[in-house]
Design an enzyme around this catalytic site. Structure first.
Site, PDB file in Angstrom:
ATOM      1  N   ASP A  70      13.947  -7.291  39.866  1.00  0.00           N
ATOM      2  CA  ASP A  70      13.392  -8.459  40.553  1.00  0.00           C
ATOM      3  C   ASP A  70      13.888  -8.353  41.990  1.00  0.00           C
ATOM      4  O   ASP A  70      15.097  -8.406  42.243  1.00  0.00           O
ATOM      5  CB  ASP A  70      13.908  -9.735  39.876  1.00  0.00           C
ATOM      6  CG  ASP A  70      13.410 -10.997  40.568  1.00  0.00           C
ATOM      7  OD1 ASP A  70      12.983 -10.924  41.744  1.00  0.00           O
ATOM      8  OD2 ASP A  70      13.475 -12.069  39.933  1.00  0.00           O
ATOM      9  N   TYR A 163       1.029 -18.993  51.442  1.00  0.00           N
ATOM     10  CA  TYR A 163       0.825 -17.538  51.335  1.00  0.00           C
ATOM     11  C   TYR A 163       0.531 -16.948  52.711  1.00  0.00           C
ATOM     12  O   TYR A 163       1.104 -15.926  53.102  1.00  0.00           O
ATOM     13  CB  TYR A 163      -0.317 -17.243  50.357  1.00  0.00           C
ATOM     14  CG  TYR A 163      -0.598 -15.773  50.162  1.00  0.00           C
ATOM     15  CD1 TYR A 163       0.316 -14.960  49.490  1.00  0.00           C
ATOM     16  CD2 TYR A 163      -1.769 -15.192  50.639  1.00  0.00           C
ATOM     17  CE1 TYR A 163       0.062 -13.606  49.306  1.00  0.00           C
ATOM     18  CE2 TYR A 163      -2.028 -13.841  50.454  1.00  0.00           C
ATOM     19  CZ  TYR A 163      -1.112 -13.046  49.787  1.00  0.00           C
ATOM     20  OH  TYR A 163      -1.364 -11.711  49.608  1.00  0.00           O
ATOM     21  N   LYS A 167       2.768 -14.043  54.674  1.00  0.00           N
ATOM     22  CA  LYS A 167       2.257 -12.733  55.086  1.00  0.00           C
ATOM     23  C   LYS A 167       2.265 -12.583  56.603  1.00  0.00           C
ATOM     24  O   LYS A 167       2.414 -11.464  57.123  1.00  0.00           O
ATOM     25  CB  LYS A 167       0.868 -12.501  54.492  1.00  0.00           C
ATOM     26  CG  LYS A 167       0.886 -12.367  52.960  1.00  0.00           C
ATOM     27  CD  LYS A 167       1.757 -11.192  52.496  1.00  0.00           C
ATOM     28  CE  LYS A 167       1.691 -10.957  51.000  1.00  0.00           C
ATOM     29  NZ  LYS A 167       2.477  -9.802  50.549  1.00  0.00           N
TER      30      LYS A 167
HETATM   31  N1  LIG Z   1      -4.914  -8.145  45.402  1.00  0.00           N
HETATM   32  C1  LIG Z   1      -5.247  -8.634  46.600  1.00  0.00           C
HETATM   33  O1  LIG Z   1      -6.381  -9.107  46.833  1.00  0.00           O
HETATM   34  C2  LIG Z   1      -4.239  -8.610  47.712  1.00  0.00           C
HETATM   35  C3  LIG Z   1      -4.691  -8.864  49.020  1.00  0.00           C
HETATM   36  C4  LIG Z   1      -3.786  -8.849  50.059  1.00  0.00           C
HETATM   37  C5  LIG Z   1      -2.450  -8.586  49.821  1.00  0.00           C
HETATM   38  N2  LIG Z   1      -2.037  -8.352  48.538  1.00  0.00           N
HETATM   39  C6  LIG Z   1      -0.608  -8.091  48.347  1.00  0.00           C
HETATM   40  O2  LIG Z   1      -0.446  -6.867  47.677  1.00  0.00           O
HETATM   41  C7  LIG Z   1       0.716  -6.923  46.849  1.00  0.00           C
HETATM   42  C8  LIG Z   1       0.351  -6.525  45.427  1.00  0.00           C
HETATM   43  O3  LIG Z   1      -0.695  -7.370  44.990  1.00  0.00           O
HETATM   44  P1  LIG Z   1      -1.461  -7.100  43.597  1.00  0.00           P
HETATM   45  O4  LIG Z   1      -2.761  -7.797  43.719  1.00  0.00           O
HETATM   46  O5  LIG Z   1      -1.407  -5.674  43.229  1.00  0.00           O
HETATM   47  O6  LIG Z   1      -0.531  -7.967  42.609  1.00  0.00           O
HETATM   48  P2  LIG Z   1      -0.382  -7.992  40.997  1.00  0.00           P
HETATM   49  O7  LIG Z   1       0.018  -9.383  40.683  1.00  0.00           O
HETATM   50  O8  LIG Z   1      -1.612  -7.432  40.355  1.00  0.00           O
HETATM   51  O9  LIG Z   1       0.845  -7.005  40.765  1.00  0.00           O
HETATM   52  C9  LIG Z   1       2.069  -7.330  41.359  1.00  0.00           C
HETATM   53  C10 LIG Z   1       3.213  -6.616  40.672  1.00  0.00           C
HETATM   54  O10 LIG Z   1       4.415  -7.050  41.353  1.00  0.00           O
HETATM   55  C11 LIG Z   1       5.376  -7.433  40.377  1.00  0.00           C
HETATM   56  N3  LIG Z   1       6.267  -8.451  40.939  1.00  0.00           N
HETATM   57  C12 LIG Z   1       5.975  -9.738  41.235  1.00  0.00           C
HETATM   58  N4  LIG Z   1       7.076 -10.368  41.691  1.00  0.00           N
HETATM   59  C13 LIG Z   1       8.076  -9.445  41.682  1.00  0.00           C
HETATM   60  C14 LIG Z   1       9.444  -9.490  42.027  1.00  0.00           C
HETATM   61  N5  LIG Z   1      10.042 -10.621  42.439  1.00  0.00           N
HETATM   62  N6  LIG Z   1      10.180  -8.353  41.919  1.00  0.00           N
HETATM   63  C15 LIG Z   1       9.603  -7.208  41.488  1.00  0.00           C
HETATM   64  N7  LIG Z   1       8.312  -7.120  41.097  1.00  0.00           N
HETATM   65  C16 LIG Z   1       7.557  -8.229  41.204  1.00  0.00           C
HETATM   66  C17 LIG Z   1       4.565  -7.936  39.198  1.00  0.00           C
HETATM   67  O11 LIG Z   1       5.313  -7.857  37.972  1.00  0.00           O
HETATM   68  C18 LIG Z   1       3.368  -6.990  39.205  1.00  0.00           C
HETATM   69  O12 LIG Z   1       3.600  -5.827  38.428  1.00  0.00           O
HETATM   70  C19 LIG Z   1       1.267  -8.336  46.995  1.00  0.00           C
HETATM   71  O13 LIG Z   1       2.277  -8.348  47.989  1.00  0.00           O
HETATM   72  C20 LIG Z   1       0.063  -9.130  47.474  1.00  0.00           C
HETATM   73  O14 LIG Z   1       0.418 -10.287  48.208  1.00  0.00           O
HETATM   74  C21 LIG Z   1      -2.893  -8.365  47.483  1.00  0.00           C
END
Ligand SMILES: NC(=O)c1ccc[n+]([C@@H]2O[C@H](COP(=O)([O-])OP(=O)(O)OC[C@H]3O[C@@H](n4cnc5c(N)ncnc54)[C@H](O)[C@@H]3O)[C@@H](O)[C@H]2O)c1
Length: 261
Positions: A70, A163, A167
């Site tokens: 974490d 959020y 970011k």
């Molecule tokens: N999917 C989108 O549309 C999108 C767009 C812009 C930015 N992002 C950013 O990209 C990143 C990944 O997004 P995603 O959509 O793949 O997310 P997701 O929720 O599909 O996967 C996130 C992963 O991070 C892990 N995680 C969450 N909190 C954690 C912590 N405290 N410590 C360790 N692991 C942790 C979760 O267990 C999961 O495996 C994030 O930072 C998100 O804000 C995503």
């Protein structure tokens, strides 16, 4: 001054990540998993750090090492960094992908509690800061940090205020770290993805539907009319981690199919 690394090297050598040790936080699914897979394909030794113990099976599937971590917990973070350096005889790593983040639907800012805002900033900003700091200490020969921002940092989307703020802070940290760590040969960049089809986004489907938005429309709301896929982000992450991007520092690379064009 850092040595000039521009040499007449073939293109395939510039994208080659063999010999690099990379830690990908939140690599258990979604964008992080895709990045871990592409890094492995490019030859890097990859450790996935994820809070979800089930991410161990993802790591096994793609061929990465796994550290249950974490990122808000300093002890977990130290262990994950050590796992990424394992076998080198040093504690050095080359690449941190600061990807783990949370994006629960905020709703109106009028209803957002202090606890909700604090949790968002704790994971997406404070913990990302700590991960970058601890990784940079373990990059004595230079390296690369890729922070995961979002297009939400570049505008102020209604109902995602906390959020967006988290970011935007990631963007600011990226630029500040790039200035500070550049002289040490550590490049720091951010990727600002558009909407990408991941398990995390799918989990928000009910909230999207409740606000009258169909998820299939949302993930393809860009001029390319193409659903954002985790591999769209992974390809760019490989570029940023590679020598192709050796003069790219402090940059926020928007990868959104042109949705903000
Ligand atoms: N999917 C989108 O549309 C999108 C767009 C812009 C930015 N992002 C950013 O990209 C990143 C990944 O997004 P995603 O959509 O793949 O997310 P997701 O929720 O599909 O996967 C996130 C992963 O991070 C892990 N995680 C969450 N909190 C954690 C912590 N405290 N410590 C360790 N692991 C942790 C979760 O267990 C999961 O495996 C994030 O930072 C998100 O804000 C995503």
């Amino acid at each position: 001054m850092n040595e000039n690394r521009i040499e007449a090297r073939p293109l395939e050598a510039l994208i080659d990540l063999r010999g690099k040790r990379a830690l990908v936080t939140g690599g258990g699914k979604g964008i992080g998993r895709a990045i871990a897979s592409r890094f492995l394909e490019a030859g890097a030794a990859v450790t996935i750090a994820d809070a979800d113990p089930d991410a161990a099976s993802t790591a096994a599937e793609v061929g990465a090492a796994f550290a249950r971590c974490d990122i808000t917990q300093p002890g977990d973070l130290a262990e994950a960094l050590s796992a990424a350096a394992a076998g080198t005889g040093t504690d050095a790593i080359d690449v941190l992908v600061n990807n783990a983040g949370i994006f629960p639907t905020t709703g109106s800012m009028l209803d957002a509690t202090d606890e909700f805002v604090a949790r968002m900033l704790e994971v997406n900003v404070r913990a990302q800061f700590s991960a970058a700091r601890e990784a940079a200490k373990r990059m004595p020969n230079g390296g690369c940090i890729i922070n995961m921002a979002s297009i939400a940092a570049l505008g102020g989307g209604a109902h995602i205020s906390a959020y967006s703020a988290s970011k935007a802070a990631v963007v600011a940290l990226t630029r500040a770290f790039a200035n500070e760590l550049g002289p040490k040969g550590i490049r720091v960049n951010a990727i600002a993805p558009g909407v990408i089809d991941t398990p995390g986004v799918r989990a928000e489907t009910p909230a999207l539907l409740a606000s009258g938005l169909d998820i299939e429309t949302v993930i393809a709301a860009n001029p390319l009319r193409t659903a954002g896929h985790p591999d769209h982000i992974a390809r760019v992450a490989v570029f940023l981690a590679s020598e192709l991007a050796c003069f790219v520092n402090g940059h926020v690379l928007v990868v959104d199919g042109g949705s903000r064009a």
